[in-house]
Design a protein around this motif. Structure first.
Motif, PDB file in Angstrom:
ATOM      1  N   ARG A 106      37.618  24.267  88.745  1.00  0.00           N
ATOM      2  CA  ARG A 106      37.657  22.989  88.033  1.00  0.00           C
ATOM      3  C   ARG A 106      36.623  22.957  86.907  1.00  0.00           C
ATOM      4  O   ARG A 106      36.895  22.472  85.813  1.00  0.00           O
ATOM      5  CB  ARG A 106      37.403  21.831  88.998  1.00  0.00           C
ATOM      6  CG  ARG A 106      38.547  21.538  89.947  1.00  0.00           C
ATOM      7  CD  ARG A 106      38.392  20.169  90.579  1.00  0.00           C
ATOM      8  NE  ARG A 106      37.161  20.066  91.369  1.00  0.00           N
ATOM      9  CZ  ARG A 106      37.089  20.297  92.681  1.00  0.00           C
ATOM     10  NH1 ARG A 106      38.184  20.635  93.342  1.00  0.00           N
ATOM     11  NH2 ARG A 106      35.946  20.176  93.326  1.00  0.00           N
ATOM     12  N   ALA A 107      35.433  23.504  87.196  1.00  0.00           N
ATOM     13  CA  ALA A 107      34.365  23.478  86.201  1.00  0.00           C
ATOM     14  C   ALA A 107      34.597  24.485  85.080  1.00  0.00           C
ATOM     15  O   ALA A 107      34.340  24.200  83.908  1.00  0.00           O
ATOM     16  CB  ALA A 107      33.021  23.757  86.881  1.00  0.00           C
ATOM     17  N   LEU A 108      35.085  25.671  85.427  1.00  0.00           N
ATOM     18  CA  LEU A 108      35.228  26.737  84.430  1.00  0.00           C
ATOM     19  C   LEU A 108      36.173  26.339  83.303  1.00  0.00           C
ATOM     20  O   LEU A 108      35.896  26.599  82.121  1.00  0.00           O
ATOM     21  CB  LEU A 108      35.732  28.025  85.100  1.00  0.00           C
ATOM     22  CG  LEU A 108      35.833  29.251  84.199  1.00  0.00           C
ATOM     23  CD1 LEU A 108      34.445  29.719  83.748  1.00  0.00           C
ATOM     24  CD2 LEU A 108      36.556  30.395  84.915  1.00  0.00           C
ATOM     25  N   PHE A 109      37.290  25.723  83.660  1.00  0.00           N
ATOM     26  CA  PHE A 109      38.285  25.350  82.654  1.00  0.00           C
ATOM     27  C   PHE A 109      38.272  23.858  82.341  1.00  0.00           C
ATOM     28  O   PHE A 109      39.156  23.372  81.628  1.00  0.00           O
ATOM     29  CB  PHE A 109      39.679  25.787  83.108  1.00  0.00           C
ATOM     30  CG  PHE A 109      39.817  27.281  83.272  1.00  0.00           C
ATOM     31  CD1 PHE A 109      39.447  28.142  82.254  1.00  0.00           C
ATOM     32  CD2 PHE A 109      40.298  27.824  84.453  1.00  0.00           C
ATOM     33  CE1 PHE A 109      39.569  29.521  82.397  1.00  0.00           C
ATOM     34  CE2 PHE A 109      40.424  29.197  84.613  1.00  0.00           C
ATOM     35  CZ  PHE A 109      40.056  30.053  83.581  1.00  0.00           C
ATOM     36  N   ALA A 110      37.287  23.131  82.897  1.00  0.00           N
ATOM     37  CA  ALA A 110      37.175  21.687  82.663  1.00  0.00           C
ATOM     38  C   ALA A 110      38.521  21.005  82.871  1.00  0.00           C
ATOM     39  O   ALA A 110      38.972  20.189  82.064  1.00  0.00           O
ATOM     40  CB  ALA A 110      36.640  21.414  81.258  1.00  0.00           C
ATOM     41  N   SER A 111      39.171  21.367  83.977  1.00  0.00           N
ATOM     42  CA  SER A 111      40.516  20.860  84.234  1.00  0.00           C
ATOM     43  C   SER A 111      40.725  20.605  85.718  1.00  0.00           C
ATOM     44  O   SER A 111      40.575  21.517  86.536  1.00  0.00           O
ATOM     45  CB  SER A 111      41.563  21.859  83.734  1.00  0.00           C
ATOM     46  OG  SER A 111      42.856  21.475  84.115  1.00  0.00           O
ATOM     47  N   GLU A 112      41.084  19.389  86.054  1.00  0.00           N
ATOM     48  CA  GLU A 112      41.396  19.045  87.439  1.00  0.00           C
ATOM     49  C   GLU A 112      42.768  19.569  87.835  1.00  0.00           C
ATOM     50  O   GLU A 112      43.068  19.723  89.021  1.00  0.00           O
ATOM     51  CB  GLU A 112      41.348  17.524  87.633  1.00  0.00           C
ATOM     52  CG  GLU A 112      39.962  16.917  87.501  1.00  0.00           C
ATOM     53  CD  GLU A 112      39.059  17.288  88.662  1.00  0.00           C
ATOM     54  OE1 GLU A 112      39.573  17.558  89.762  1.00  0.00           O
ATOM     55  OE2 GLU A 112      37.827  17.308  88.465  1.00  0.00           O
ATOM     56  N   ARG A 113      43.601  19.882  86.844  1.00  0.00           N
ATOM     57  CA  ARG A 113      44.971  20.289  87.147  1.00  0.00           C
ATOM     58  C   ARG A 113      45.110  21.791  87.370  1.00  0.00           C
ATOM     59  O   ARG A 113      46.142  22.247  87.870  1.00  0.00           O
ATOM     60  CB  ARG A 113      45.929  19.837  86.039  1.00  0.00           C
ATOM     61  CG  ARG A 113      45.754  20.569  84.715  1.00  0.00           C
ATOM     62  CD  ARG A 113      46.694  20.030  83.650  1.00  0.00           C
ATOM     63  NE  ARG A 113      46.549  20.699  82.373  1.00  0.00           N
ATOM     64  CZ  ARG A 113      47.198  21.796  82.023  1.00  0.00           C
ATOM     65  NH1 ARG A 113      48.050  22.357  82.860  1.00  0.00           N
ATOM     66  NH2 ARG A 113      47.012  22.333  80.819  1.00  0.00           N
ATOM     67  N   PHE A 114      44.071  22.566  87.019  1.00  0.00           N
ATOM     68  CA  PHE A 114      44.210  24.012  87.180  1.00  0.00           C
ATOM     69  C   PHE A 114      44.144  24.412  88.644  1.00  0.00           C
ATOM     70  O   PHE A 114      43.271  23.984  89.393  1.00  0.00           O
ATOM     71  CB  PHE A 114      43.117  24.768  86.428  1.00  0.00           C
ATOM     72  CG  PHE A 114      43.188  26.261  86.646  1.00  0.00           C
ATOM     73  CD1 PHE A 114      44.132  27.026  85.993  1.00  0.00           C
ATOM     74  CD2 PHE A 114      42.335  26.889  87.546  1.00  0.00           C
ATOM     75  CE1 PHE A 114      44.222  28.398  86.216  1.00  0.00           C
ATOM     76  CE2 PHE A 114      42.404  28.260  87.775  1.00  0.00           C
ATOM     77  CZ  PHE A 114      43.359  29.005  87.099  1.00  0.00           C
TER      78      PHE A 114
END
Length: 300
Positions: free
Chosen positions: A156-164
């Motif tokens: 979640r942190a690496l791609f700044a995305s909750e959907r990944f």
């Protein structure tokens, strides 16, 4: 010299002449590469043909072969059968390794993976998001699965995305990760065989369908090297683009960079070789802990 050769853009014919790999592509001059320089040959174009001498020569010189499908996703790997003159002794010691020994080794693998994930997050986001502190929670064998808990924070942190969601069968950014991991896996597989260990006898991984369990174990702390390369591509291209020639070239260039470990510039190849060799020494009772690199920065 260690080279990763990727042939996936157009039809090609490969053969061996005087211990040189000849790459013949229509309307291009033939390219000759010394077989001892090739660490991994990655082939994904369906119209690449090669002789038996190519595979035999690659294996004889300690290289690996990675086969990819039409989506450029790795589907198979060939490793050298024999890479060490004391292989029998080392495999016997590996097979005799006690469960407590393997659990302790796995603890160190997970701890270093988390430290390197914390490094990757600090490098890409400016903060380790609590992963460094989690390393102290990892006990022998990681019975609480701290590795899995950290992974949920990490992605979640690496791609700044909750959907990944990390999915090895998905496309887009997952495909980029798969490709990078396959390259690291091939490098680690080569190192394991060269050290005289058996790639199937793992420390932790024991999937009946994975013939390279030990390789899967030892590459874990190296995955963040791929991750930071992919994170940089996401900033530039987003997350949905399919793996293509440009992305593969960028990832290979990234993995060919030196990395700073213990204040010194090191190649991925030499680090993997040291990890495998020191694990063999652990099995033989010559040392108590396997070497696992703690990354400090990309050295270019």
């Amino acid at each position: 010299m260690n080279r990763i050769l990727d042939i996936g853009d157009q039809p090609a014919r490969l053969n061996v002449e005087n211990d040189l790999l000849r790459v013949r592509i229509e309307n291009n001059a033939d390219v000759f590469i010394p077989l001892p320089e090739i660490a991994a040959l990655v082939v994904s174009h369906h119209q690449v043909s090669f002789s038996h001498a190519v595979l035999a020569g690659l294996a004889t010189n300690g290289g690996t072969y990675v086969a990819c499908d039409e989506r450029h996703m790795p589907v198979g790997m060939m490793l050298p059968l024999s890479g060490n003159t004391v292989q029998t002794e080392r495999i016997a010691a590996q097979a005799r390794a006690s469960l407590p020994m393997k659990k302790q080794a796995w603890k160190h693998v997970v701890r270093m993976k988390l430290r390197n994930q914390a490094w990757a997050l600090s490098l890409t986001t400016g903060h380790d998001h609590g992963l460094k502190a989690m390393t102290g929670e990892v006990r022998s064998g990681d019975p609480e699965n701290v590795e899995g808990k950290a992974a949920r924070k990490y992605w979640r942190a690496l791609f700044a995305s909750e959907r990944f969601t990390r999915d090895s069968h998905a496309g887009g950014v997952n495909g980029w990760l798969n490709y990078g991991y396959a390259v690291v896996r091939a490098i680690m597989g080569r190192a394991v065989c060269a050290s005289g260990l058996h790639p199937s006898l793992g420390l932790h991984h024991h999937n009946r369908y994975d013939a390279f369990c030990l390789v899967s174990d030892l590459m874990e702390p190296y995955r963040p090297l791929v991750d930071i390369g992919v994170a940089g591509l996401v900033v530039e291209h987003g997350m949905d683009r399919d793996l293509d020639k440009e992305l593969k070239r960028t990832l290979l260039t990234h993995l060919n960079q030196d990395v700073l470990v213990d204040g010194q510039r090191r190649e991925l190849f030499s680090l993997a070789a040291r990890t495998a060799q020191t694990l063999a020494d652990v099995f033989l009772g010559k040392r108590t802990r396997v070497f696992l690199p703690r990354f400090e920065s990309m050295a270019g």
